[in-house]
Design a protein around this motif. Structure first.
Motif, PDB file in Angstrom:
ATOM      1  N   ALA A  59     -42.717   1.215 -62.720  1.00 45.90           N
ATOM      2  CA  ALA A  59     -41.834   1.506 -61.584  1.00 45.90           C
ATOM      3  C   ALA A  59     -40.515   0.760 -61.723  1.00 45.90           C
ATOM      4  N   VAL A  60     -40.570  -0.469 -62.232  1.00 48.84           N
ATOM      5  CA  VAL A  60     -39.351  -1.254 -62.426  1.00 48.84           C
ATOM      6  C   VAL A  60     -38.468  -0.613 -63.496  1.00 48.84           C
ATOM      7  N   GLY A  61     -39.085  -0.223 -64.611  1.00 46.89           N
ATOM      8  CA  GLY A  61     -38.317   0.402 -65.687  1.00 46.89           C
ATOM      9  C   GLY A  61     -37.703   1.720 -65.277  1.00 46.89           C
ATOM     10  N   ILE A  62     -38.479   2.557 -64.575  1.00 43.45           N
ATOM     11  CA  ILE A  62     -37.968   3.857 -64.122  1.00 43.45           C
ATOM     12  C   ILE A  62     -36.841   3.660 -63.114  1.00 43.45           C
ATOM     13  N   GLY A  63     -36.991   2.657 -62.256  1.00 42.87           N
ATOM     14  CA  GLY A  63     -35.926   2.360 -61.300  1.00 42.87           C
ATOM     15  C   GLY A  63     -34.629   1.986 -61.999  1.00 42.87           C
ATOM     16  N   ALA A  64     -34.728   1.188 -63.061  1.00 40.76           N
ATOM     17  CA  ALA A  64     -33.532   0.780 -63.801  1.00 40.76           C
ATOM     18  C   ALA A  64     -32.846   1.971 -64.457  1.00 40.76           C
ATOM     19  N   VAL A  65     -33.634   2.871 -65.051  1.00 43.56           N
ATOM     20  CA  VAL A  65     -33.064   4.066 -65.684  1.00 43.56           C
ATOM     21  C   VAL A  65     -32.389   4.959 -64.642  1.00 43.56           C
ATOM     22  N   ALA A  66     -33.058   5.148 -63.496  1.00 46.81           N
ATOM     23  CA  ALA A  66     -32.493   5.998 -62.444  1.00 46.81           C
ATOM     24  C   ALA A  66     -31.198   5.424 -61.895  1.00 46.81           C
ATOM     25  N   ILE A  67     -31.126   4.107 -61.764  1.00 43.28           N
ATOM     26  CA  ILE A  67     -29.898   3.463 -61.286  1.00 43.28           C
ATOM     27  C   ILE A  67     -28.749   3.725 -62.269  1.00 43.28           C
ATOM     28  N   ALA A  68     -29.019   3.540 -63.550  1.00 41.01           N
ATOM     29  CA  ALA A  68     -27.969   3.731 -64.561  1.00 41.01           C
ATOM     30  C   ALA A  68     -27.454   5.164 -64.561  1.00 41.01           C
ATOM     31  N   LEU A  69     -28.363   6.143 -64.536  1.00 41.38           N
ATOM     32  CA  LEU A  69     -27.941   7.546 -64.532  1.00 41.38           C
ATOM     33  C   LEU A  69     -27.283   7.918 -63.208  1.00 41.38           C
ATOM     34  N   GLY A  70     -27.757   7.342 -62.108  1.00 44.23           N
ATOM     35  CA  GLY A  70     -27.155   7.618 -60.801  1.00 44.23           C
ATOM     36  C   GLY A  70     -25.702   7.170 -60.739  1.00 44.23           C
ATOM     37  N   LEU A  71     -25.398   6.067 -61.392  1.00 45.26           N
ATOM     38  CA  LEU A  71     -24.009   5.594 -61.432  1.00 45.26           C
ATOM     39  C   LEU A  71     -23.120   6.529 -62.247  1.00 45.26           C
ATOM     40  N   LEU A  72     -23.680   7.152 -63.274  1.00 44.62           N
ATOM     41  CA  LEU A  72     -22.906   8.092 -64.094  1.00 44.62           C
ATOM     42  C   LEU A  72     -22.594   9.382 -63.344  1.00 44.62           C
ATOM     43  N   ALA A  73     -23.525   9.827 -62.481  1.00 38.24           N
ATOM     44  CA  ALA A  73     -23.421  11.153 -61.860  1.00 38.24           C
ATOM     45  C   ALA A  73     -22.913  11.113 -60.429  1.00 38.24           C
ATOM     46  N   GLN A  74     -22.141  10.098 -60.066  1.00 37.50           N
ATOM     47  CA  GLN A  74     -21.786   9.872 -58.669  1.00 37.50           C
ATOM     48  C   GLN A  74     -20.997  11.008 -58.029  1.00 37.50           C
ATOM     49  N   ASP A  75     -20.270  11.797 -58.816  1.00 32.25           N
ATOM     50  CA  ASP A  75     -19.390  12.813 -58.230  1.00 32.25           C
ATOM     51  C   ASP A  75     -20.001  14.216 -58.207  1.00 32.25           C
ATOM     52  N   LEU A  76     -21.262  14.364 -58.601  1.00 31.29           N
ATOM     53  CA  LEU A  76     -21.899  15.684 -58.612  1.00 31.29           C
ATOM     54  C   LEU A  76     -22.633  15.943 -57.301  1.00 31.29           C
ATOM     55  N   ASN A  77     -22.763  17.238 -56.935  1.00 31.44           N
ATOM     56  CA  ASN A  77     -23.475  17.608 -55.715  1.00 31.44           C
ATOM     57  C   ASN A  77     -24.965  17.355 -55.892  1.00 31.44           C
ATOM     58  N   VAL A  78     -25.600  16.756 -54.860  1.00 30.67           N
ATOM     59  CA  VAL A  78     -27.003  16.376 -55.014  1.00 30.67           C
ATOM     60  C   VAL A  78     -27.927  17.593 -55.103  1.00 30.67           C
ATOM     61  N   ALA A  79     -27.603  18.671 -54.384  1.00 33.29           N
ATOM     62  CA  ALA A  79     -28.430  19.880 -54.476  1.00 33.29           C
ATOM     63  C   ALA A  79     -28.348  20.472 -55.878  1.00 33.29           C
ATOM     64  N   PHE A  80     -27.171  20.414 -56.457  1.00 32.05           N
ATOM     65  CA  PHE A  80     -26.998  20.913 -57.826  1.00 32.05           C
ATOM     66  C   PHE A  80     -27.825  20.092 -58.810  1.00 32.05           C
ATOM     67  N   LEU A  81     -27.817  18.758 -58.646  1.00 29.69           N
ATOM     68  CA  LEU A  81     -28.604  17.893 -59.529  1.00 29.69           C
ATOM     69  C   LEU A  81     -30.094  18.174 -59.406  1.00 29.69           C
ATOM     70  N   VAL A  82     -30.564  18.414 -58.184  1.00 31.58           N
ATOM     71  CA  VAL A  82     -31.967  18.740 -57.983  1.00 31.58           C
ATOM     72  C   VAL A  82     -32.299  20.079 -58.637  1.00 31.58           C
ATOM     73  N   GLY A  83     -31.351  21.023 -58.629  1.00 29.41           N
ATOM     74  CA  GLY A  83     -31.563  22.299 -59.303  1.00 29.41           C
ATOM     75  C   GLY A  83     -31.862  22.106 -60.783  1.00 29.41           C
ATOM     76  N   LEU A  84     -31.210  21.124 -61.415  1.00 31.29           N
ATOM     77  CA  LEU A  84     -31.502  20.817 -62.821  1.00 31.29           C
ATOM     78  C   LEU A  84     -32.918  20.277 -62.981  1.00 31.29           C
ATOM     79  N   ALA A  85     -33.332  19.392 -62.071  1.00 31.35           N
ATOM     80  CA  ALA A  85     -34.695  18.854 -62.127  1.00 31.35           C
ATOM     81  C   ALA A  85     -35.725  19.963 -61.959  1.00 31.35           C
ATOM     82  N   PHE A  86     -35.443  20.905 -61.068  1.00 28.93           N
ATOM     83  CA  PHE A  86     -36.348  22.036 -60.852  1.00 28.93           C
ATOM     84  C   PHE A  86     -36.449  22.889 -62.113  1.00 28.93           C
ATOM     85  N   ALA A  87     -35.323  23.071 -62.798  1.00 24.34           N
ATOM     86  CA  ALA A  87     -35.334  23.882 -64.031  1.00 24.34           C
ATOM     87  C   ALA A  87     -36.205  23.235 -65.096  1.00 24.34           C
TER      88      ALA A  87
END
Length: 530
Positions: free
Chosen positions: A394-422
């Motif tokens: 959980a700690v490692g996954i949290g760190a990865v998610a934080i790093a990627l979240g900082l990169l994607a700050q300007d994208l629409n959240v619904a659009f990002l979830v659409g990628l996860a769904f795909a």
């Protein structure tokens, strides 16, 4: 907003965090430390409780912030997300819920490994589940950053960075100390708050237009600057054939992706029987259906009352449309009523994000420990060591998610979830359906199906306009785009099914008819289910 109004919002944030940490502390004192307790909450939840938790898990920042923002900016085309997210539950209800509960124990890999060679299947399914979960987590992190940046009046990177890090730290605490039981109660509390807030805002919007939904739509169209085009298809996805194909790709991903989301599948193991799992889904569909109908009112309400220009000025992708609408409904951001309503909505949205990230982190850490770790150390892995590994994961996954979240700050959240769904629909759904319904499916077919959907989906995203080659990309200064669609579902989902079929027919392994018969009886009757 004034300093006093910001203080009110921060107090509400802090109150919810204190309550959820209290739930986590209480649960941690009463837990038994077993894998069943950590992964499935002891399977003690009722269908209604689990239905509320599923709804709380599913109605994410993408739903509350992203969809409403897309409707406010693009009108009719934004509705695709609401429709896709809701219709997906019919697939879950009729094809997945009961069968997964009967065949599995904690994760998706349990269902597939029931009739295959465990080690390669668990490694493949665990890898896919972690990938999907991290993509979904990024969307929640982006939503949190947008929300708190607006609240503090600071749209710069500093406030959003601190917020993303704080959310990541909190989700690790929830999962590490509370497990599934604490996560479930946090999601139930969040679902009640979210539904209450959505109902209140919907009523206020309709009262503003005297209950006339037609007047609301007309006002939204006039304020949008696009006139009647705002109420018809094509504003976002109708420019050329590439945009139209992208529209179909997104729709396919949304409808099929839910049945492959690890954190949704794991919720079916928290109830005692398959019948309870089915009833949970019925409860969830009722709550989710009502909520998505309200997002339509909120999206068009934001377009009519705030205006797409103001929404876009606050956040380029529209993630702040609902908080801005709340402030307007209360009398404006500078008024006491507007500030109070804004603070309430912001706190609810923040609660939404925290609850969802906890559920996703738990599901992904379970995949790491129960599938990957247990496969690699299968002779020495025990339930308690699995739980310890899950907490570390959980700690490692949290760190990865934080790093990627900082990169994607300007994208629409619904659009990002659409990628996860795909990715979920490409890697997880084909192997799940083949395992449940095809008697000639083999271990090679299962492994090929997972990687045959996962690798193309991730690769096509990397080579798409989402990552480079456009002003709104993750790396706008680079250009290595060679795949024109923003969502890979139309290509990667069929590839996942095709790879599974090719792997099975090309395999020298004889399908085990006895195991298939056993799985079929167990899935349909529950005989032998854990």
């Amino acid at each position: 907003m004034t300093a006093g109004h910001q203080t009110l919002a921060l107090v509400l944030f802090s109150t919810f965090i204190a309550v959820t940490l209290g739930i986590t502390t209480w649960v941690s004192r009463h837990r038994h430390g077993s894998a069943e307790e950590f992964y499935a909450g002891g399977r003690l939840f009722s269908p209604m409780e689990n239905g509320f938790a599923i709804a709380g898990d599913y109605m994410s920042a993408a739903s509350f912030l992203g969809i409403s923002g897309l409707i406010a900016l693009f009108g009719y085309d934004g509705l695709l997300y609401s429709v896709g997210f809701l219709v997906a539950w019919l697939v879950v209800l009729f094809l997945v819920a009961e069968l997964v509960r009967n065949c599995g124990r904690f994760t998706l890999a349990d269902v597939v490994a029931a009739r295959m060679s465990e080690r390669p299947v668990r490694i493949a399914a665990g890898t896919a589940s972690v990938t999907v979960s991290v993509l979904y987590l990024v969307a929640q992190m982006v939503g949190a950053g947008s929300l708190v940046g607006l609240l503090l009046g600071d749209s710069g990177t500093a406030a959003r960075t601190l917020t993303v890090v704080a959310v990541g730290a909190l989700m690790v605490v929830y999962v590490t100390f509370g497990g599934m039981r604490a996560t479930t109660w946090i999601q139930i509390v969040k679902a009640v708050l979210l539904m209450g807030g959505a109902v209140a805002l919907t009523v206020l919007v309709l009262l503003r237009f005297h209950g006339d939904f037609g007047l609301l739509l007309t006002s939204a169209a006039e304020r949008s600057g696009h006139g009647e085009r705002f109420l018809g298809p094509g504003l976002k996805y109708g420019g050329d054939w590439t945009a139209r194909i992208d529209f179909m790709s997104l729709g396919l991903a949304l409808v099929l992706g839910t049945a492959g989301l690890p954190h949704i599948l794991s919720r079916f193991y928290t109830v005692p029987t398959a019948r309870a799992a089915r009833r949970s889904v019925v409860w969830a569909i009722g709550l989710i259906g009502g909520f998505y109908l309200m997002t339509i009112v909120l999206g068009f309400g934001a377009a009519a009352l705030v205006g797409p220009a103001a929404v876009r000025a606050s956040h380029a992708s529209g993630n702040t449309a609902v908080p801005l609408l709340a402030a307007d409904l209360g009398g404006g951001a500078e008024s006491t009523g507007g500030a109070v309503l804004f603070a309430l909505v912001a706190a609810i949205a923040f609660a939404t994000i925290l609850a969802v990230v906890a559920g996703i982190t738990l599901a992904s850490s379970a995949s790491v420990a129960h599938d990957l770790y247990a496969s690699l150390r299968r002779r020495r892995a025990r339930a308690r060591s699995e739980v310890a590994v899950a907490r570390i994961a959980a700690v490692g996954i949290g760190a990865v998610a934080i790093a990627l979240g900082l990169l994607a700050q300007d994208l629409n959240v619904a659009f990002l979830v659409g990628l996860a769904f795909a990715v979920a629909a490409s890697a997880n759904l084909p192997v799940l359906l083949y395992s449940l319904f095809w008697s000639r499916f083999t271990t090679r077919g299962a492994v090929w199906s997972v990687y045959g959907g996962l690798v193309p989906a991730v690769l096509l995203v990397v080579l798409s306009p989402v990552v480079s080659g456009s002003p709104d990309a993750l790396f706008p200064g680079a250009d290595f785009q060679c795949f024109p669609l923003q969502n890979p579902g139309l290509v990667s989902i069929p590839l996942g099914f095709l790879a599974g079929w090719l792997g099975a027919v090309a395999s020298s392994e004889e399908p085990d008819a006895a195991k298939h018969a056993e799985t079929e009886v167990r899935s349909l009757t529950g005989a032998g289910a854990v």
